[in-house]
Scaffold this motif. Sequence first.
Motif, PDB file in Angstrom:
ATOM      1  N   GLU A  34      17.209  -3.770   3.715  1.00  0.00           N
ATOM      2  CA  GLU A  34      18.021  -3.873   4.924  1.00  0.00           C
ATOM      3  C   GLU A  34      17.861  -2.475   5.692  1.00  0.00           C
ATOM      4  N   THR A  35      17.684  -1.312   5.020  1.00  0.00           N
ATOM      5  CA  THR A  35      17.694  -0.119   5.719  1.00  0.00           C
ATOM      6  C   THR A  35      16.356   0.291   6.558  1.00  0.00           C
ATOM      7  N   GLY A  36      15.275  -0.176   5.963  1.00  0.00           N
ATOM      8  CA  GLY A  36      14.041   0.275   6.556  1.00  0.00           C
ATOM      9  C   GLY A  36      12.665  -0.196   5.944  1.00  0.00           C
ATOM     10  N   GLU A  37      11.777   0.591   6.256  1.00  0.00           N
ATOM     11  CA  GLU A  37      10.222   0.045   5.841  1.00  0.00           C
ATOM     12  C   GLU A  37       9.643   1.212   4.916  1.00  0.00           C
ATOM     13  N   LEU A  38       9.077   0.888   4.020  1.00  0.00           N
ATOM     14  CA  LEU A  38       8.449   1.902   3.042  1.00  0.00           C
ATOM     15  C   LEU A  38       6.949   1.402   2.925  1.00  0.00           C
ATOM     16  N   ALA A  39       5.925   2.585   2.925  1.00  0.00           N
ATOM     17  CA  ALA A  39       4.610   2.395   2.692  1.00  0.00           C
ATOM     18  C   ALA A  39       4.327   2.918   1.306  1.00  0.00           C
ATOM     19  N   LEU A  40       3.759   2.046   0.439  1.00  0.00           N
ATOM     20  CA  LEU A  40       3.140   2.431  -0.931  1.00  0.00           C
ATOM     21  C   LEU A  40       1.683   2.867  -0.642  1.00  0.00           C
ATOM     22  N   VAL A  41       1.255   3.925  -0.877  1.00  0.00           N
ATOM     23  CA  VAL A  41       0.131   4.505  -0.725  1.00  0.00           C
ATOM     24  C   VAL A  41      -0.918   4.529  -2.042  1.00  0.00           C
ATOM     25  N   PHE A  42      -1.973   4.167  -1.962  1.00  0.00           N
ATOM     26  CA  PHE A  42      -2.829   4.284  -3.249  1.00  0.00           C
ATOM     27  C   PHE A  42      -4.394   4.449  -2.897  1.00  0.00           C
ATOM     28  N   PHE A  43      -4.797   5.784  -3.433  1.00  0.00           N
ATOM     29  CA  PHE A  43      -6.026   5.919  -3.225  1.00  0.00           C
ATOM     30  C   PHE A  43      -7.070   5.456  -4.387  1.00  0.00           C
ATOM     31  N   ARG A  44      -8.128   4.755  -3.626  1.00  0.00           N
ATOM     32  CA  ARG A  44      -9.092   4.182  -4.389  1.00  0.00           C
ATOM     33  C   ARG A  44      -8.556   3.059  -5.089  1.00  0.00           C
ATOM     34  N   GLY A  45      -7.366   2.453  -4.225  1.00  0.00           N
ATOM     35  CA  GLY A  45      -6.725   1.351  -4.963  1.00  0.00           C
ATOM     36  C   GLY A  45      -7.468   0.046  -5.162  1.00  0.00           C
ATOM     37  N   GLN A  46      -7.417  -0.741  -6.263  1.00  0.00           N
ATOM     38  CA  GLN A  46      -8.239  -1.994  -6.439  1.00  0.00           C
ATOM     39  C   GLN A  46      -7.278  -3.101  -5.933  1.00  0.00           C
ATOM     40  N   ALA A  47      -7.993  -3.684  -4.788  1.00  0.00           N
ATOM     41  CA  ALA A  47      -7.525  -4.884  -4.204  1.00  0.00           C
ATOM     42  C   ALA A  47      -6.700  -5.936  -5.291  1.00  0.00           C
ATOM     43  N   ALA A  48      -7.629  -6.414  -6.179  1.00  0.00           N
ATOM     44  CA  ALA A  48      -7.256  -7.471  -7.088  1.00  0.00           C
ATOM     45  C   ALA A  48      -6.073  -7.045  -7.864  1.00  0.00           C
ATOM     46  N   TRP A  49      -5.996  -5.870  -8.366  1.00  0.00           N
ATOM     47  CA  TRP A  49      -4.808  -5.265  -9.384  1.00  0.00           C
ATOM     48  C   TRP A  49      -3.764  -5.227  -8.232  1.00  0.00           C
ATOM     49  N   LEU A  50      -3.739  -4.768  -6.992  1.00  0.00           N
ATOM     50  CA  LEU A  50      -2.674  -4.651  -6.256  1.00  0.00           C
ATOM     51  C   LEU A  50      -1.933  -6.188  -5.682  1.00  0.00           C
ATOM     52  N   ASP A  51      -2.880  -6.850  -5.696  1.00  0.00           N
ATOM     53  CA  ASP A  51      -2.405  -8.335  -5.259  1.00  0.00           C
ATOM     54  C   ASP A  51      -1.490  -8.892  -6.269  1.00  0.00           C
ATOM     55  N   LYS A  52      -1.736  -8.418  -7.564  1.00  0.00           N
ATOM     56  CA  LYS A  52      -1.356  -9.145  -8.748  1.00  0.00           C
ATOM     57  C   LYS A  52       0.242  -8.288  -8.895  1.00  0.00           C
ATOM     58  N   GLN A  53      -0.233  -6.957  -8.661  1.00  0.00           N
ATOM     59  CA  GLN A  53       1.208  -6.196  -8.878  1.00  0.00           C
ATOM     60  C   GLN A  53       2.245  -6.412  -7.598  1.00  0.00           C
ATOM     61  N   LEU A  54       1.747  -6.535  -6.627  1.00  0.00           N
ATOM     62  CA  LEU A  54       2.646  -6.644  -5.451  1.00  0.00           C
ATOM     63  C   LEU A  54       2.418  -7.952  -4.480  1.00  0.00           C
ATOM     64  N   PRO A  55       2.669  -9.254  -4.991  1.00  0.00           N
ATOM     65  CA  PRO A  55       2.308 -10.031  -4.166  1.00  0.00           C
ATOM     66  C   PRO A  55       3.155 -10.337  -2.964  1.00  0.00           C
ATOM     67  N   VAL A  56       2.459 -10.681  -1.760  1.00  0.00           N
ATOM     68  CA  VAL A  56       3.406 -10.987  -0.367  1.00  0.00           C
ATOM     69  C   VAL A  56       4.441 -11.706  -0.725  1.00  0.00           C
ATOM     70  N   ASP A  57       5.766 -11.145  -0.180  1.00  0.00           N
ATOM     71  CA  ASP A  57       7.069 -11.929  -0.275  1.00  0.00           C
ATOM     72  C   ASP A  57       7.735 -11.828  -1.661  1.00  0.00           C
ATOM     73  N   GLU A  58       7.160 -11.015  -2.806  1.00  0.00           N
ATOM     74  CA  GLU A  58       7.874 -10.849  -4.091  1.00  0.00           C
ATOM     75  C   GLU A  58       8.882  -9.623  -3.852  1.00  0.00           C
ATOM     76  N   GLU A  59      10.092  -9.977  -4.328  1.00  0.00           N
ATOM     77  CA  GLU A  59      10.921  -8.803  -4.291  1.00  0.00           C
ATOM     78  C   GLU A  59      10.682  -7.946  -5.584  1.00  0.00           C
ATOM     79  N   VAL A  60      10.396  -6.430  -5.429  1.00  0.00           N
ATOM     80  CA  VAL A  60       9.819  -5.472  -6.416  1.00  0.00           C
ATOM     81  C   VAL A  60      10.855  -4.457  -6.335  1.00  0.00           C
ATOM     82  N   MET A  61      10.775  -3.730  -7.513  1.00  0.00           N
ATOM     83  CA  MET A  61      11.226  -2.273  -7.640  1.00  0.00           C
ATOM     84  C   MET A  61      10.307  -1.419  -7.778  1.00  0.00           C
ATOM     85  N   VAL A  62      10.339  -0.430  -7.033  1.00  0.00           N
ATOM     86  CA  VAL A  62       9.471   0.712  -7.380  1.00  0.00           C
ATOM     87  C   VAL A  62      10.045   2.001  -7.613  1.00  0.00           C
TER      88      VAL A  62
END
Length: 701
Positions: free
Chosen positions: A98-126
Amino acid sequence: MRPTILDTLFSPVSALPGVGPKIAELLVKLLGRETPDETRVVDLLFHAPSSLVDRRHQPGIASAPQGAIVTLTGRVDRHQPSPKGKTNIPYRVFLHDETGELALVFFRGQAAWLDKQLPVDEEVMVSGKIEWFNGRASMVHPDYIVKVSDAGNLPLVEPVYPLTAGLSPKTLRKIIEAALPRIPEFPEWADKELVARQGFPSAAEGFRQLHEPRDPADVDSQAPARRRLAYDEFLAGQLSLSLVRQRLRKVAGTPVKATGIISRAILNQLPFSPTASQTAAVADILKDMAGQDRMLRLLQGDVGSGKTLVALLSMAAVIESGGQAVLMAPTEILARQHHATISKYAGSLGIGIDVLTGRTKGRERDDVLERIALGEAQIIIGTHALFQESVSYKNLMLAVVDEQHRFGVHQRLRLTAKGISPHMLVMTATPIPRTLVLAAFGDMDVSKLTEKPAGRKPIQTITIPTERIGEIVQRLKSALAEGRKAYWICPLVEESEELDITSAEERYATLTSALGPGIGLIHGRMSGAEKDAVMMAFKNGEIRLLVATTVVEVGVDVPDATIMVIEHAERFGLAQLHQLRGRVGRGDEASTCILLYKGPLGETGHARLSIMRETEDGFRIAEEDLKLRGEGEVLGTRQSGTPGFRIASIEAHADLLEIARRDAAYLIDRDPELTSERGNAVRTLLYLFRRDEAIRFLHAG
């Protein structure tokens, strides 16, 4: 026999889940053992965390401070993969609260792994470190990503451990967590009143609290768990020393009847007279050896103060009395060097002098062993190979251990455990403050060599920032052209051997291109034979400049080397700088030590380099080093604890060392065989701290 209660702690680390051969090798390196077999679960327990990461700070994205480690909860909005073929552009995932936006940055990030870890619309803790750039918050490679439904899997308080290259914090933490349930409930070996007075937890609870800190105060050296384990460690150390002492007193020494014939012949060959403190040390040693009790004396001498001559004259007295003497050095290079020095002074007198190291093989080894057994070898110089089962002495009367600040009470014990009871002289080139002598040696008799031998010139020490490295290279060029010899020492980089060697190899390459041939390189990964070959070439003048890691710190003697450059001097402890500086100034030419540092210097770095400029007195340097840096550095070990000590620290726990010393003396006095209820508990303590040799003394009676 080790008590069965310790079996779970003494199984190899490979018994723990997640430890395959590759991880086992990394643990060997991290925990300072020789092989995977020797690396046991108990070693992990002694690997204490150095700090704490607190992930309880959950401020919301907009309030997260720059550079802080925070935990944030948000909903995943979108993924922005790296453009095709552009691996230098990171993969980004955006989320908001509710306070703002955050970008998570991954160098050489694997799309399939990131999709599984961070599905769109999922509530997550980082959780991780926050960076602000142009008013936007980002987190590069978060330490943790969990779905809110799995929040229980996010460790909010996490210990931070010293690591080795290739081992991740997560992997190590998992392994240690698997080790903790193996801790048994130990019998109480500490004095009950002391436990109550100090507010100590039990030993088992101490280990658990050590590895499960809840608060920054829990990783402090004064935390009750740390103090409890530090006390146990001191008690185990002091008991070992007391048992050794008790055993040494039981075995009478063989009185040495010196005639002075060989000693006089050696002294007549010297191009100089011994210093007053050398003469006094020899007199102390001869007096000790002439008595009924075995000598156990520590000879402290600064770099270049002439300890080898004292050792040689002590060995000469033993030969005059019809006995044999051994001189044990920590490395092959040193053993060979001692052999060269001693042969120079004693070889012409018809004394049988032999060398025995791990590299003495086959026929040569058999011949040496035969000469030792027959007594034809009168002085035997070598590494720990001297004490192996296959070596039998005809009449060993004196063992000189050149510890070179590697305090192995173990070697001293192994020698005595062989049923041989020679007089013992332990030499160290690191001047040691009194408290440290007590911790490492117990109440040993001490001789100090305080002067430098005649003819030694003072070493001029200068400090220069790395920006001026070009000037140094130019000055070296003209010095080498004049026929001078120099060392260039490269630092230990972040404890990683790989990086360490790269820095030496890179420096070697740049200096070779600037100065041409005639440059040698030496580092810890080279074999003994390779190191010896390079050292010989340097000694003989085929190489004029030697680029090295700290391998050369230990006792290398090239009298005509007059320049020492130490790169990144701010990364070294005082004792180490002093040892390295002592490699020059060994001949009759004026020498220079150049300390190259990378600014800006912190307070400690500044103080350290100033002391080096002000004094060459190793005893003063040792005292200052103890104040600045802690005893680990004074004794030349890079861990934070004293050698042999994994948790205890002398400045932090000096009060406990004194109590442990008195308690050990009281215990041994009342129960010399450790057969009482507390005595049996203490045996468990000794095994836990790997002081098995001390227990063998009990059995040897």
